[in-house]
Design a protein around this motif. Structure first.
Motif, PDB file in Angstrom:
ATOM      1  N   SER A  90      -7.900   1.398 -11.910  1.00 19.76           N
ATOM      2  CA  SER A  90      -6.534   1.004 -11.595  1.00 19.76           C
ATOM      3  C   SER A  90      -5.570   1.369 -12.721  1.00 19.76           C
ATOM      4  CB  SER A  90      -6.472  -0.497 -11.330  1.00 19.76           C
ATOM      5  OG  SER A  90      -5.168  -0.905 -11.001  1.00 19.76           O
ATOM      6  N   VAL A 134      -0.220 -15.215  -2.084  1.00 15.60           N
ATOM      7  CA  VAL A 134      -1.634 -14.992  -2.412  1.00 15.60           C
ATOM      8  C   VAL A 134      -2.247 -16.248  -3.021  1.00 15.60           C
ATOM      9  CG1 VAL A 134      -1.228 -12.530  -2.784  1.00 15.60           C
ATOM     10  CG2 VAL A 134      -1.171 -14.085  -4.746  1.00 15.60           C
ATOM     11  N   THR A 184      -9.063 -18.216  -7.642  1.00 11.82           N
ATOM     12  CA  THR A 184      -9.877 -17.017  -7.444  1.00 11.82           C
ATOM     13  C   THR A 184     -10.861 -16.799  -8.580  1.00 11.82           C
ATOM     14  OG1 THR A 184      -8.051 -15.959  -6.242  1.00 11.82           O
ATOM     15  CG2 THR A 184      -9.780 -14.529  -7.078  1.00 11.82           C
ATOM     16  N   HIS A 243       0.844  -1.198   0.000  1.00  7.35           N
ATOM     17  CA  HIS A 243       0.000   0.000   0.000  1.00  7.35           C
ATOM     18  C   HIS A 243       0.880   1.249   0.000  1.00  7.35           C
ATOM     19  CE1 HIS A 243      -3.311  -2.652   0.916  1.00  7.35           C
ATOM     20  NE2 HIS A 243      -2.714  -3.064   2.018  1.00  7.35           N
ATOM     21  N   TRP A 282      -7.728  -9.385 -10.582  1.00  6.66           N
ATOM     22  CA  TRP A 282      -8.502 -10.556 -10.146  1.00  6.66           C
ATOM     23  C   TRP A 282      -9.899 -10.166  -9.671  1.00  6.66           C
ATOM     24  CZ3 TRP A 282     -10.691 -10.940  -5.429  1.00  6.66           C
ATOM     25  CH2 TRP A 282     -10.094 -10.341  -4.318  1.00  6.66           C
ATOM     26  N   SER A 283     -10.003  -9.026  -9.011  1.00  3.51           N
ATOM     27  CA  SER A 283     -11.285  -8.610  -8.465  1.00  3.51           C
ATOM     28  C   SER A 283     -12.264  -8.206  -9.567  1.00  3.51           C
ATOM     29  CB  SER A 283     -11.083  -7.452  -7.487  1.00  3.51           C
ATOM     30  OG  SER A 283     -12.292  -7.025  -6.933  1.00  3.51           O
ATOM     31  N   TRP A 290      -2.648  -5.886  -9.311  1.00  6.09           N
ATOM     32  CA  TRP A 290      -2.960  -7.290  -9.023  1.00  6.09           C
ATOM     33  C   TRP A 290      -4.382  -7.423  -8.478  1.00  6.09           C
ATOM     34  CZ3 TRP A 290      -3.758  -8.657  -3.757  1.00  6.09           C
ATOM     35  CH2 TRP A 290      -4.082 -10.002  -3.554  1.00  6.09           C
ATOM     36  N   LYS A 291      -4.716  -6.588  -7.486  1.00  9.98           N
ATOM     37  CA  LYS A 291      -6.033  -6.675  -6.885  1.00  9.98           C
ATOM     38  C   LYS A 291      -7.120  -6.322  -7.899  1.00  9.98           C
ATOM     39  CE  LYS A 291      -9.745  -5.542  -4.294  1.00  9.98           C
ATOM     40  NZ  LYS A 291     -10.962  -4.868  -4.765  1.00  9.98           N
ATOM     41  N   TYR A 326       0.795  -4.164  -6.342  1.00  8.48           N
ATOM     42  CA  TYR A 326      -0.330  -4.852  -5.720  1.00  8.48           C
ATOM     43  C   TYR A 326      -1.673  -4.226  -6.090  1.00  8.48           C
ATOM     44  CZ  TYR A 326       1.797  -8.408  -2.759  1.00  8.48           C
ATOM     45  OH  TYR A 326       2.428  -9.546  -2.313  1.00  8.48           O
ATOM     46  N   GLU A 327      -1.713  -2.931  -6.355  1.00 12.92           N
ATOM     47  CA  GLU A 327      -2.981  -2.306  -6.731  1.00 12.92           C
ATOM     48  C   GLU A 327      -3.521  -2.917  -8.024  1.00 12.92           C
ATOM     49  OE1 GLU A 327      -3.096   1.913  -6.865  1.00 12.92           O
ATOM     50  OE2 GLU A 327      -2.152   2.181  -4.905  1.00 12.92           O
TER      51      GLU A 327
END
Length: 415
Positions: free
Chosen positions: A252, A274, A280, A213, A238-239, A234-235, A231-232
């Motif tokens: 993003s 992860v 996921t 973060h 998948w999300s 990555w999230k 990581y932003e």
């Protein structure tokens, strides 16, 4: 950015990959690191040009609780096995990045034990963050509540000198750089005291900070690292696929564009910490995620097994990482056939990236956007080159990549 600009990393967690016991006693230690030798051609055929290794130094259990950062973990082998791996990588043109755990060491590290035994005036005391006046006696401060992980005292010159010594030792042994584990937990001022010193002797070394973060560009500038784990993105990848909400991915991308103006992030859809992307998002969603990752700006890393569609769920318990850090067979020929079409899809995606090398720092522009359908352009900086990517989640996830002449470069439905 030099050589690192066009590197595609194959990330491996060696203790798991090589089948070493993690929490149990190793009754038959041996040269397990040699298993990787049989997989280097596989990595090259995939399209990778670098090997990003998880921890390989002597440790208590999982590798991040180090007891000697100048020695290969006996569960993996020793200097002979390490030197053989370096030589084999160099023969194939593969760069090597080692995992540097400089936030903390294992509580059983001999220097920790010595520091506690000798007290605040002992020669090892300045290395560690110890509360010498704690009720009940000296108490080492630990990493994120884990009593087995003792923090270095990053304010001292002794800690700086120690980390510089470790980094330079392995750079001299032939590696190309460092992944800085939990870099976010260490002040940027510490890194500015370490990295420039190392670069003065190894100017081509590359430093990748693990940051989850915060203000990414500010951390890069303040620490002098070359890149950070994105990581932003990555999230968002998948999300967005899982929740059928591509507005999150578009938001993003806006942030990602701004990062690319000051540094080139490390992009990923999986790593040792992860849940696997195929667990996921399912197999189709996982391949769509790979297509997104490999057609946007950044320096990609591919976590071993993702290119075969492996599944695995991370759980919040002792041993909860084991499922995402599996052992591999002795040779690629022993892999199950069901993952071959995914491997081929990855090869083709990497081929698109190789033929369009400008993608490393390309920016994205929205063309059309709905919850389940997104078309965006990925454009070269400083030229008129671009590709168009269509993400369609209305049925099963499908991605199509076209060049500026509308010719299909990659189509998920082919696999």
């Amino acid at each position: 950015m030099g050589w690192a600009e066009h590197t595609i990393w194959w990330q491996v967690y060696p203790l798991g990959f090589c089948g070493a016991p993690i929490r149990e006693e190793d009754t038959h230690p041996g040269p397990r690191l040699n298993k990787l030798l049989g997989w280097l051609d596989y990595a090259v055929e995939l399209g990778a040009s670098g090997l990003l290794l998880g921890p390989i130094f002597a440790s208590q259990t999982h590798g991040y609780d180090t007891t000697d950062q100048f020695r290969i973990d006996r569960r993996l082998g020793g200097d002979e096995e390490f030197d053989a791996l370096v030589a084999a990588c160099k023969q194939r043109g593969l760069r090597i990045l080692l995992d540097g755990v400089f936030s903390h060491v294992g509580a059983q590290h001999p220097d920790v034990i010595q520091a506690l035994a000798e007290g605040p005036d002992g020669p090892k005391a300045p290395l560690f963050d110890i509360d010498w006046n704690a009720p009940g006696g000296p108490a080492p401060r630990v990493f994120e509540g884990h009593r087995s992980l003792v923090r270095l005292n990053h304010s001292t010159q002794e800690a700086v000198d120690y980390v510089v010594k470790v980094m330079e030792y392995w750079l001299a042994r032939g590696i190309d750089g460092w992944r800085l584990d939990a870099a976010y937990s260490v002040s940027t001022e510490f890194w500015t005291r370490v990295i420039p010193r190392v670069r003065s002797h190894y100017p081509d070394a590359w430093f990748l900070g693990e940051v989850i973060h915060g203000d990414y560009p500010e951390f890069v500038t303040g620490s002098t690292v070359d890149s950070l784990t994105q990581y932003e993105l990555w999230k968002a990848i998948w999300s967005s696929i899982k929740e059928r909400n591509l507005f999150e991915l578009d938001a993003s991308f806006t942030r990602h564009n701004s990062f690319l103006e000051s540094f080139t992030p490390n992009t990923f859809i999986g790593n040792h910490d992860v849940t696997r992307i195929a667990s996921t998002d399912g197999p189709d969603g996982a391949l769509a995620a790979a297509a997104i990752q490999l057609t946007v700006g950044g320096i990609p890393s591919i976590y071993y097994g993702d290119e075969q569609g492996f599944t695995g769920v991370k759980e919040d318990r002792v041993g909860g990482d084991d499922d995402v850090r599996p052992s591999f067979p002795d040779a690629p020929s022993s892999l199950a056939a069901w993952g071959q079409h995914i491997y081929r899809a990855y090869q083709d995606l990497i081929g698109v990236r190789r033929r369009n090398s400008w993608l490393v720092n390309a920016s994205t522009t929205k063309l059309s956007l709905k919850n389940e359908h997104y078309v965006y352009r990925v454009s070269a900086r400083g030229s008129d080159e671009y590709v168009t990517v269509e993400v369609d989640l209305t049925n099963k996830p499908l991605v199509t990549v076209k060049d500026r002449n509308h010719h299909i470069l990659w189509k998920q439905s082919q696999y």
